[in-house]
Design a protein around this motif. Structure first.
Motif, PDB file in Angstrom:
ATOM      1  N   ALA A   1       2.460  -4.888   2.816  1.00  0.00           N
ATOM      2  CA  ALA A   1       1.415  -5.579   3.572  1.00  0.00           C
ATOM      3  C   ALA A   1       1.498  -7.089   3.402  1.00  0.00           C
ATOM      4  CB  ALA A   1       0.044  -5.079   3.154  1.00  0.00           C
TER       5      ALA A   1
ATOM      6  N   PRO B   1      -4.331 -13.334  13.017  1.00  0.00           N
ATOM      7  CA  PRO B   1      -4.821 -12.184  13.793  1.00  0.00           C
ATOM      8  C   PRO B   1      -5.215 -11.018  12.900  1.00  0.00           C
ATOM      9  CG  PRO B   1      -2.448 -12.429  14.045  1.00  0.00           C
ATOM     10  CD  PRO B   1      -2.924 -13.639  13.331  1.00  0.00           C
ATOM     11  N   SER B   2      -6.039 -10.167  13.443  1.00  0.00           N
ATOM     12  CA  SER B   2      -6.516  -8.985  12.740  1.00  0.00           C
ATOM     13  C   SER B   2      -5.344  -8.150  12.221  1.00  0.00           C
ATOM     14  CB  SER B   2      -7.350  -8.168  13.731  1.00  0.00           C
ATOM     15  OG  SER B   2      -8.206  -7.349  13.051  1.00  0.00           O
ATOM     16  N   GLY B   3      -5.426  -7.717  10.983  1.00  0.00           N
ATOM     17  CA  GLY B   3      -4.384  -6.855  10.436  1.00  0.00           C
ATOM     18  C   GLY B   3      -3.185  -7.617   9.888  1.00  0.00           C
ATOM     19  N   CYS B   4      -3.284  -8.948   9.802  1.00  0.00           N
ATOM     20  CA  CYS B   4      -2.123  -9.713   9.349  1.00  0.00           C
ATOM     21  C   CYS B   4      -2.037  -9.752   7.831  1.00  0.00           C
ATOM     22  CB  CYS B   4      -2.167 -11.126   9.909  1.00  0.00           C
ATOM     23  SG  CYS B   4      -3.507 -12.113   9.221  1.00  0.00           S
ATOM     24  N   GLY B   5      -3.082  -9.311   7.126  1.00  0.00           N
ATOM     25  CA  GLY B   5      -2.999  -9.252   5.668  1.00  0.00           C
ATOM     26  C   GLY B   5      -3.894 -10.227   4.934  1.00  0.00           C
ATOM     27  N   LYS B   6      -4.848 -10.848   5.643  1.00  0.00           N
ATOM     28  CA  LYS B   6      -5.733 -11.827   4.994  1.00  0.00           C
ATOM     29  C   LYS B   6      -6.546 -11.174   3.872  1.00  0.00           C
ATOM     30  CE  LYS B   6      -7.894 -12.645   8.891  1.00  0.00           C
ATOM     31  NZ  LYS B   6      -7.265 -11.730   9.830  1.00  0.00           N
ATOM     32  N   THR B   7      -7.199 -10.076   4.230  1.00  0.00           N
ATOM     33  CA  THR B   7      -8.007  -9.378   3.234  1.00  0.00           C
ATOM     34  C   THR B   7      -7.142  -8.910   2.068  1.00  0.00           C
ATOM     35  OG1 THR B   7      -9.565  -8.654   4.922  1.00  0.00           O
ATOM     36  CG2 THR B   7      -9.542  -7.415   2.869  1.00  0.00           C
ATOM     37  N   THR B   8      -5.992  -8.386   2.416  1.00  0.00           N
ATOM     38  CA  THR B   8      -5.086  -7.883   1.384  1.00  0.00           C
ATOM     39  C   THR B   8      -4.730  -8.990   0.391  1.00  0.00           C
ATOM     40  OG1 THR B   8      -4.171  -6.355   3.002  1.00  0.00           O
ATOM     41  CG2 THR B   8      -2.890  -6.718   1.007  1.00  0.00           C
TER      42      THR B   8
ATOM     43  N   TYR C   1       0.887  -1.170   0.000  1.00  0.00           N
ATOM     44  CA  TYR C   1       0.000   0.000   0.000  1.00  0.00           C
ATOM     45  C   TYR C   1       0.920   1.213   0.000  1.00  0.00           C
ATOM     46  CZ  TYR C   1      -3.980  -2.922   1.530  1.00  0.00           C
ATOM     47  OH  TYR C   1      -4.981  -3.863   1.628  1.00  0.00           O
TER      48      TYR C   1
HETATM   49  N1  LIG Z   1      -5.932   0.801   2.075  1.00  0.00           N
HETATM   50  C1  LIG Z   1      -4.886   0.569   2.907  1.00  0.00           C
HETATM   51  N2  LIG Z   1      -3.850   1.440   2.936  1.00  0.00           N
HETATM   52  C2  LIG Z   1      -2.801   1.224   3.752  1.00  0.00           C
HETATM   53  N3  LIG Z   1      -2.697   0.198   4.580  1.00  0.00           N
HETATM   54  C3  LIG Z   1      -3.689  -0.713   4.603  1.00  0.00           C
HETATM   55  C4  LIG Z   1      -4.839  -0.563   3.777  1.00  0.00           C
HETATM   56  N4  LIG Z   1      -5.677  -1.593   4.011  1.00  0.00           N
HETATM   57  C5  LIG Z   1      -5.065  -2.350   4.959  1.00  0.00           C
HETATM   58  N5  LIG Z   1      -3.871  -1.831   5.313  1.00  0.00           N
HETATM   59  C6  LIG Z   1      -2.920  -2.389   6.277  1.00  0.00           C
HETATM   60  O1  LIG Z   1      -2.475  -3.615   5.799  1.00  0.00           O
HETATM   61  C7  LIG Z   1      -2.416  -4.573   6.835  1.00  0.00           C
HETATM   62  C8  LIG Z   1      -3.248  -5.778   6.505  1.00  0.00           C
HETATM   63  O2  LIG Z   1      -4.605  -5.422   6.510  1.00  0.00           O
HETATM   64  P1  LIG Z   1      -5.777  -6.452   6.150  1.00  0.00           P
HETATM   65  O3  LIG Z   1      -5.382  -7.183   4.941  1.00  0.00           O
HETATM   66  O4  LIG Z   1      -7.033  -5.690   6.084  1.00  0.00           O
HETATM   67  O5  LIG Z   1      -5.767  -7.394   7.427  1.00  0.00           O
HETATM   68  P2  LIG Z   1      -6.801  -8.521   7.854  1.00  0.00           P
HETATM   69  O6  LIG Z   1      -7.818  -8.666   6.797  1.00  0.00           O
HETATM   70  O7  LIG Z   1      -5.940  -9.714   8.056  1.00  0.00           O
HETATM   71  O8  LIG Z   1      -7.364  -8.083   9.163  1.00  0.00           O
HETATM   72  C9  LIG Z   1      -2.859  -3.880   8.092  1.00  0.00           C
HETATM   73  O9  LIG Z   1      -1.708  -3.492   8.815  1.00  0.00           O
HETATM   74  C10 LIG Z   1      -3.602  -2.687   7.599  1.00  0.00           C
HETATM   75  O10 LIG Z   1      -3.440  -1.613   8.497  1.00  0.00           O
END
Ligand SMILES: Nc1ncnc2c1ncn2[C@@H]1O[C@H](COP(=O)(O)OP(=O)(O)O)[C@@H](O)[C@H]1O
Ligand SMILES: [Mg+2]
Lengths: 258, 294, 286
Positions: A24, A43-50, A19
């Motif tokens: 990420a 854990p939350s924020g580990c990058g699953k969604t990403t 990002y």
């Molecule tokens: N649009 C974005 N811009 C910058 N950082 C992001 C963005 N979306 C998520 N992040 C960061 O990327 C990391 C992974 O996020 P995310 O994939 O949403 O985690 P998860 O789904 O595992 O909870 C987190 O540290 C989050 O803060």
């Protein structure tokens, strides 16, 4: 650790994601077996969604995002995240279901017809047929067949999420991505969606992000455990939940953190 | 043609359309300068801005000093602001901090409706209702004064100031108010010591933008400011603001004549004021956005 | 001590309440005067007759018609430009891009340009350079530019109100950007855009300064027969009746009638917009 014997639908190799300047995802290697469910936990924020959103190039919608490495999709051996590949072509083949049900402010019928209309389908007979088929596959046909012209917002949360699944199925995707699809739902609606996902294994390959480890154990064949942007461990779901190879994985699934 | 190519073409088309605003903006600047700059062939910039005589149609010795017009504009706008700020900000605080939701639902639409009263109608009311009242009340020879224009202008722009100020107040997070109540402050103290200071940048933006609109308003000052091109010394004298001068004289000038160019030069002055206020508002926003702690 | 604090608070709250009441009161006073004086002359024939006897008798039909044409023309020109510009600003542009910044600066500055300056521009460009003369066309174009920033902002607000999840859902099933805008974003924001359009119509109908030297004449017997005709218009008619002519005691009542008609027109438009918006908020499910 990699599933050699199975037929692969897709595989990431050396996948990193940024990002802007913030990395990420780090060097992810993840195979997805055809017509099976792979779960991502961590854990939350580990990058699953990403990671999930790399598969349909969702990150291309926003500026300054950068992919490195590759996600190969089979059988045609295309690198999904290659700059030369049009994200549109990818999204035509890989569907997505979001964390919060997000039906369009349209009728139930039009919600499902949307993907087909986008592809230029105009014929009412084809639309009708596909809509019935998708709603049936999403276990929603009986509940909605008499109210197809009603607004999708009249449905309950669980029904809305199944509608979103039907919407994704209508265009015949090869793969489906789920981002915590039940996190906004009650237990009964959740179990319906879980049954649905298990049933869909016959037709599509699925990648599902979940916050809920029991869910991963219940519905997935493969599980990947992520932390701080890295894929720590990947294996058969039974193996991960009974006898993980890594200490970190073990602490996470036994609830010591996360 | 693939869908992607088609999409790209549409994007270009839309970008092109978006440039209309830029073209209009530049067009206005170019036209004003092209038609206004020739004025400085017959009157120096300094004499133009500081000259006290505005007699553009005098046959032998025309004078093109707009100081009386500038001062007329400033007096009228200042008078209007003096009225608008306390009432407008007060009403905004009332709506955002005090009023019950049901009351709010009544007040806001009414104030918004007031906003749609055309300026010519305000001028008309000022001329027929307020001016005679002002004349009698203050024992003046005529009721068409800066004061009269200021009151009508204040009314016209009240809703504008109220709504921007209210937005600024609404942007203050609830947690800040809760923190104030939690240490035992009452509503008044929370408003004056916590909410207003926090909303200050937004509220001052509202005041500046309102002032800018007042400077540019034409019909009210044309109809009720009295029209005398003299540097005012009190609120109960007539004045001839810049906009009124353009509106009143444009119809009677010879296109391309000295007077014509002088009127466009006044347009330049108004345009430049608009730009300065725009920059000012941006500076305020930038400065406070950086300092914003929530 | 405690008591003084409480009294002070009550005092302040009442001062705040009074300022809100004062503003509303002034609005009603204005309406009252317009209604009392205006109703004396308002009638069907006042609306459908042409002026007679050098503006001292008869109705305001040509002015009504002129305002209708000018407003219609302005909206026809401004609406598509504004909607596409707003789409560009909210859906396409990245905030840092140079084009975006230029557009944003232009829109925000245009919003502050005095209406009489638009009049100067319209006169120099549309009346003179383009040779449209003092006409409906020149006046409509001038008002259109004035409306641009207002309509752009209203449309932007409506587009911003569409949740991003709708857009993502659309992209995820393979829609292109334009398909997403056309099939999802615009339908979802249509009522909001409509509110903005109605408010702009009401604004356009009341503008005087931009049309003074570009479109109107105080008096014409002829009704407009093409976009190159000069016209009468309600706002300018009010001004003209107060500043021209020689029989004020006959002109003032007509001016009251005209002002009442204009205000009723403009208020009913605004009211419609407000009602649509309130309905919208209540219905909104996302
Ligand atoms: N649009 C974005 N811009 C910058 N950082 C992001 C963005 N979306 C998520 N992040 C960061 O990327 C990391 C992974 O996020 P995310 O994939 O949403 O985690 P998860 O789904 O595992 O909870 C987190 O540290 C989050 O803060
Ligand atoms: Mg997530």
């Amino acid at each position: 650790m990699v599933a050699n014997s199975e037929k692969l639908k897709a595989e990431t190799k050396g996948l990193s994601f940024y990002y802007g300047n913030v990395q990420a995802l780090k060097d992810i290697r993840l195979p997805l077996t055809e017509k099976e469910v792979t779960a991502l936990i961590g854990p939350s924020g580990c990058g699953k969604t990403t990671l999930l959103r790399c598969f349909n190039r969702m990150h291309d919608l926003y500026p300054h995002n950068k992919y490195e490495g590759e996600i190969t999709i089979f059988p045609d051996n295309i690198n999904i995240v290659d700059r030369g590949i049009d994200p549109l072509d990818i999204r035509m083949r890989i569907g997505m279901v979001f964390q919060k049900p997000n039906p369009f402010p349209k009728s139930i019928y039009e919600n499902i017809a949307f993907g087909l209309r986008v592809r230029g389908v105009r014929k009412k007979t084809i639309l009708d047929e596909q809509i019935e088929k998708s709603l049936t596959r999403a276990a929603l046909w009986e509940e909605t067949k008499d109210r197809l012209q009603e607004s999708a917002f009249n449905l309950s949360g669980g029904q809305q999420q199944r509608l979103c699944i039907a919407r994704a199925l209508a265009t015949g995707p090869e793969m489906l991505l789920f981002d915590e699809p039940t996190s906004a739902l009650d237990p009964i609606a959740t179990s319906k969606i879980e049954d649905l996902i298990v049933g869909l294994k016959e037709e599509v390959t699925m990648l599902i992000v979940t916050h809920n480890m029991q869910q991963a154990a219940r519905i997935s064949d493969w599980t990947g455990f992520m932390m701080l942007g890295e894929l720590i461990e990947f294996d058969k779901t039974d193996k991960i939940f009974t006898n993980p190879a890594k200490k970190l994985t073990e602490s996470y699934i036994t609830g010591r953190f996360g | 043609m693939t869908r992607a190519t088609k999409d790209k073409i549409i994007e270009w088309g839309i970008t092109l359309i978006a440039l209309t605003s830029v073209i209009s903006f530049l067009g206005i600047a170019v036209v004003l300068f092209a038609q206004g700059l020739p004025a400085f062939n017959f009157v120096g910039l300094w004499d133009f801005l500081t000259g006290r005589g505005w007699h553009p149609t005098h046959v032998y010795e025309p004078e093109f000093g707009i100081l009386p017009l500038i001062m007329g504009t400033l007096w009228v706008a200042a008078g209007a602001l003096i009225i608008t700020v306390p009432f407008g900000v007060g009403a905004a605080i009332y709506i955002s901090e005090v009023a019950r939701p049901a009351v709010k639902d009544v007040i806001k639409p009414i104030i918004e409706l007031l906003n749609s009263v055309p300026s010519v109608v305000m001028g008309f009311i000022g001329l027929l209702i307020l001016a005679p009242a002002v004349m009698n009340l203050f024992n003046l020879p005529v009721g068409l004064t800066i004061f009269t224009a200021s009151v009508m202008l204040a009314l016209l722009y009240m809703p504008y100031v109220v709504s921007i100020a209210e937005d600024a107040l609404n942007a203050i997070p609830m947690s800040l108010r809760e923190a104030s109540y939690a240490v035992g402050a009452n509503k008044m103290e929370t408003i004056t010591k916590v909410v207003l200071p926090a909303a200050f940048p937004g509220v001052s933006t509202a005041v500046i933008l309102g002032g800018g609109q007042m400077i540019g308003e034409t019909m009210i000052v044309l109809m009720v400011a009295g029209g005398a091109a003299m540097v005012p010394t009190s609120f109960f004298e007539p004045a001839r603001p810049m906009t009124a001068t353009i509106a009143a004289e444009m119809g009677e000038t010879v296109v391309g004549g000295d007077h014509y160019h002088a009127l466009f030069a006044i347009g330049i002055v108004l345009f430049v004021i608009t730009l300065i206020l725009f920059i000012l508002v941006n500076l305020i926003e930038k400065k406070f956005r950086r300092e914003k702690l929530w | 001590m405690v008591k003084a604090r409480a009294i002070k608070e009550i005092l302040l709250l009442n001062i705040l309440r009074l300022s809100a009441i004062a503003i509303m009161l002034s609005f009603f006073i204005i309406l009252y005067f317009l209604a009392v004086e205006g109703l004396k002359v308002l009638s069907i024939s006042f609306l459908i007759e042409r002026p007679r006897a050098g503006m001292t008798e008869g109705g305001i039909m040509p002015a009504l018609l002129g305002t209708f044409y000018l407003t219609l023309g302005a909206i026809i020109v401004a609406f598509p430009l504004a909607v596409f510009t707003a789409i560009y600003m909210t859906e396409y542009a990245y905030t840092q891009s140079k084009t975006m910044q230029a557009v944003r600066i232009a829109v925000n500055t245009l919003a502050g340009v005095p209406s009489v300056v638009y009049g100067l521009f319209g006169f120099a460009v549309f009346v003179k350079v383009f040779g449209f003369g003092v006409s409906i066309l020149a006046g409509s174009l001038t008002i259109a530019i004035l409306l641009l920033p207002i309509l752009i902002r209203a449309t932007q607000e409506a587009l911003f109100a569409v949740p991003n999840s709708f857009r993502e859902a659309s992209f995820a099933v393979g829609a292109t950007k334009w398909q997403t805008i056309r099939m999802v974003v615009l339908p979802a924001s249509a009522p909001g855009i409509l509110t903005g359009v109605i408010l702009s119509i009401s604004r356009a109908a009341g503008e005087t300064a931009p049309i003074m030297f570009t479109a109107v004449t105080f008096f014409t017997i002829a009704l407009p027969d093409s976009i190159f005709s000069e016209v009468m218009a309600l706002p300018y008619h009010i001004y003209g009746l107060m500043t021209e002519g020689a029989v004020p005691e006959k002109q003032v009542p007509i001016a009251y009638g005209t002002a009442l008609v204009l205000v009723l027109l403009v208020l009913s438009l605004s009211l419609t917009a407000i009602i649509i918006r309130i309905r919208l908020r209540k219905q909104k499910k996302w």
